[in-house]
Design an enzyme around this catalytic site. Sequence first.
Site, mmCIF file in Angstrom:
data_model
loop_
_atom_site.group_PDB
_atom_site.id
_atom_site.type_symbol
_atom_site.label_atom_id
_atom_site.label_comp_id
_atom_site.label_asym_id
_atom_site.label_seq_id
_atom_site.Cartn_x
_atom_site.Cartn_y
_atom_site.Cartn_z
ATOM 1 N N ASP A 129 0.823 -1.213 0.000
ATOM 2 C CA ASP A 129 0.000 0.000 0.000
ATOM 3 C C ASP A 129 0.858 1.264 0.000
ATOM 4 O OD1 ASP A 129 -2.753 0.600 -0.263
ATOM 5 O OD2 ASP A 129 -2.741 1.515 1.714
ATOM 6 N N GLU A 153 0.338 10.999 5.312
ATOM 7 C CA GLU A 153 0.102 9.562 5.135
ATOM 8 C C GLU A 153 1.392 8.823 4.753
ATOM 9 O OE1 GLU A 153 -3.770 8.603 3.912
ATOM 10 O OE2 GLU A 153 -3.071 7.092 2.490
ATOM 11 N N GLU A 165 -11.264 6.095 -2.022
ATOM 12 C CA GLU A 165 -11.220 6.508 -0.610
ATOM 13 C C GLU A 165 -12.331 5.821 0.204
ATOM 14 O OE1 GLU A 165 -8.537 7.630 -0.010
ATOM 15 O OE2 GLU A 165 -8.237 9.764 -0.256
ATOM 16 N N GLU A 210 -9.802 -3.128 -6.128
ATOM 17 C CA GLU A 210 -9.623 -3.116 -4.668
ATOM 18 C C GLU A 210 -9.646 -4.550 -4.118
ATOM 19 O OE1 GLU A 210 -8.954 -0.853 -2.291
ATOM 20 O OE2 GLU A 210 -8.929 0.898 -3.579
#
EC number: 3.5.99.2
Length: 229
Positions: free
Chosen positions: A55, A96, A148, A218
């Site tokens: 990620d 982040e 998101e 995803e």
Amino acid sequence: MEKQAKCEEKKIGVIETWSRKHRLLFHGATRHPLILSIRDGSINIASFKSWLAQDYLFVRAFVPFVASVLIKAWKESDENGDMEVILGGVASLEDELSWFKREASKWGISLSEVVPQQANKKYCGLLESLMSPEVEYTVAITAFWVIEAVYQESFAHCIGEDSKTPQELKETCERWGNEAFAKYCQSLQNIANRRLQKASDEELKKAEVMFLKVLEYEVDFWNMSKGNV
Ligand SMILES: Cc1ncc(CN)c(N)n1
């Protein structure tokens, strides 16, 4: 599309209509076995570490994508406020990336040695294709929202009532599961809904295809850690 159906979409919002219409896929992306294993505490830490490393690479590719949505908003949006929402998103990505670096060092992961897996490469390729000026703002903002929203819905589930999420993973779940992130996702959804309401049938179709593609990617992304679940 039938006029009647279009009116219905206007009342409840196109995004809600699609989320209901494609609820199985939406559920698959937001209630993946990896997420369920975090929530019930049975997670294999190797799976978590593998997800974290992959990620980090994804988020590095996500930054230029979000910047490209900002450019599209500046050029194409009918509302000034869109830029502020998206700019807030760009700004939070700096924090982040720092978080990923801290978290990786906590788990003994050397980020410079991480090799992107096939599903990650494919997903980053999709982000890159969305950066093209040919892609309409409406399509790009829809993709941005769903990317998101999947994380928000997934990680919020891990901190919900009765969750047995291990203490050392709670910070990760809070990052995307917190109230402020939920509000930010709602703002993106409002923008996407507004644009979709005004979109031509052709644009609407493209955005729906993109919505489905993101959900599929995803699921593939979560699946990368499946060997370790
Ligand atoms: C694969 C993926 N999807 C979504 C997010 C949330 N930005 C993320 N960090 N990684």
